[in-house]
Design an enzyme around this catalytic site. Structure first.
Site, short mmCIF file in Angstrom:
data_model
loop_
_atom_site.label_atom_id
_atom_site.label_comp_id
_atom_site.label_asym_id
_atom_site.label_seq_id
_atom_site.Cartn_x
_atom_site.Cartn_y
_atom_site.Cartn_z
N ASP A 1 -11.60 2.74 3.78
CA ASP A 1 -12.04 1.35 3.63
C ASP A 1 -13.54 1.25 3.37
O ASP A 1 -14.03 0.20 2.94
CB ASP A 1 -11.76 0.59 4.94
CG ASP A 1 -10.45 -0.18 4.92
OD1 ASP A 1 -10.10 -0.69 3.85
OD2 ASP A 1 -9.81 -0.27 5.97
N LYS B 1 0.84 -1.21 0.00
CA LYS B 1 0.00 0.00 0.00
C LYS B 1 0.88 1.25 0.00
O LYS B 1 0.62 2.19 -0.75
CB LYS B 1 -0.92 0.01 1.23
CG LYS B 1 -2.08 -0.96 1.11
CD LYS B 1 -2.83 -1.13 2.42
CE LYS B 1 -3.89 -2.23 2.27
NZ LYS B 1 -4.53 -2.62 3.51
N GLN C 1 -5.18 -1.48 9.51
CA GLN C 1 -5.06 -2.80 8.89
C GLN C 1 -5.70 -3.87 9.78
O GLN C 1 -5.42 -3.93 10.98
CB GLN C 1 -3.57 -3.10 8.63
CG GLN C 1 -3.31 -4.41 7.91
CD GLN C 1 -3.79 -4.42 6.46
OE1 GLN C 1 -3.92 -3.37 5.83
NE2 GLN C 1 -4.07 -5.60 5.94
N1 GUN Z 1 -7.01 -6.68 5.82
C1 GUN Z 1 -7.25 -7.42 4.72
N2 GUN Z 1 -7.97 -6.70 3.82
C2 GUN Z 1 -8.19 -5.49 4.37
C3 GUN Z 1 -8.85 -4.32 3.93
O1 GUN Z 1 -9.42 -4.24 2.84
N3 GUN Z 1 -8.84 -3.26 4.79
C4 GUN Z 1 -8.24 -3.32 6.01
N4 GUN Z 1 -8.30 -2.25 6.79
N5 GUN Z 1 -7.62 -4.40 6.46
C5 GUN Z 1 -7.59 -5.48 5.64
#
Ligand code: GUN
Length: 281
Positions: free
Chosen positions: A119, A52, A96
């Protein structure tokens, strides 16, 4: 069969976003900022977060990762989120998942300002999406949606079958396809005849976390199949779709890896830019 190239689609989207960031910088004299909070040292989470950060930098966003040990108190995390909520240089906040057990996930999600919730997990954004109002849309279903639209721009009247009813994927995917005037069926572990449901579909989105669940004879010709699954097995990483079999029948199919995954991260960048733009109005 069309092999849907998520890597290529994500690279194209990042290129578009890069140009957008350049013009936003010219207009506002600053760039959108994404802050990711990473708690603990789970390897998959670390890899996701590194990707990311790399992608955010590539398109010119201001990017920051805040790391805490597994033992961090919930209060510390919530206070940091409150601080980021007030910080004008932060357009988007992502915590996360998964979180350590002693931290209440829902409390964390609801502390993030809805306007910075990249998100799309905050109940306000969930509600706005289901009511058809402007909202952040969860990155994975948004990525799936963009890939489907690349294959078939006009989805009106198409029958879509979603396999899996999670808040992360299945439910928001349903909302996005409903907005496109699809007829949507959500299936799940208690569905009586999953194969029969899938055989009706023009579009299948498989997001259940069961390795190679969707078989070749579940898919009629001309169906677009999107595989959200990432399952570790003895033979390596596989999706929720039996790629070998389904590739013989489907009109289009995403590979795993290289399908939905790269689009998810590109959509996170897109959401960060959208949050920035909305904050400027
Ligand atoms: N962990 C796995 N996929 C995601 C996601 O799309 N957002 C977040 N915040 N954590 C994750």
């Amino acid at each position: 069969m069309i092999l849907i190239d998520g890597k290529k689609a994500a690279a194209e989207l990042r290129e578009e976003l890069k140009h957008e960031v350049t013009s936003l910088k010219a207009k506002y004299n600053r760039v959108p900022g994404l802050t990711v909070i990473l708690i603990g040292d789970l390897t998959p989470s670390q890899i996701y977060v590194r990707n990311k950060e790399k992608s955010a930098n590539e398109v010119g966003l201001k990017s920051e990762v805040i790391k805490y040990p597994d033992s961090v108190e919930e209060k510390t995390v919530l206070e940091k989120i409150e601080e980021l909520n007030k910080d004008e240089t932060v357009s988007g906040i992502l915590v996360q998942l998964p979180l350590p057990k002693h931290i209440d996930k829902q409390k964390v999600i609801e502390t993030i300002l809805p306007s910075k919730d990249v998100d799309g997990f905050h109940p306000m954004n969930v509600g706005n999406l289901s009511s058809g109002y402007e909202s952040s849309v969860p990155c994975t279903p948004l990525g799936c949606y963009l890939l489907i639209k690349k294959v078939e721009p006009n989805l009106k009247g198409k029958k879509a079958v979603i396999v899996g009813r999670s808040n992360l994927n299945g439910k928001p995917m349903t909302q996005l396809l409903l907005k496109e005037n699809c007829t949507v069926t959500i299936t799940h572990s208690k569905t009586k005849d999953l194969k029969a449901e899938c055989l009706e579909a023009d579009i299948i989105v498989a997001a259940v976390g069961i390795p190679e669940l969707v078989k070749g004879d579940w898919v009629k010709k001309d169906t677009i199949v999107i595989d959200v699954g990432i399952n570790k097995t003895d033979k390596g990483i596989v999706g929720d779709v039996d790629f070998e079999e389904v590739s013989k029948n489907a009109k289009a199919l995403t590979p795993v890896p290289g399908g939905v995954g790269p689009m998810t991260i590109a959509c996170l960048l897109k959401n960060t830019i959208e949050c920035f733009k909305r904050s400027q109005i």
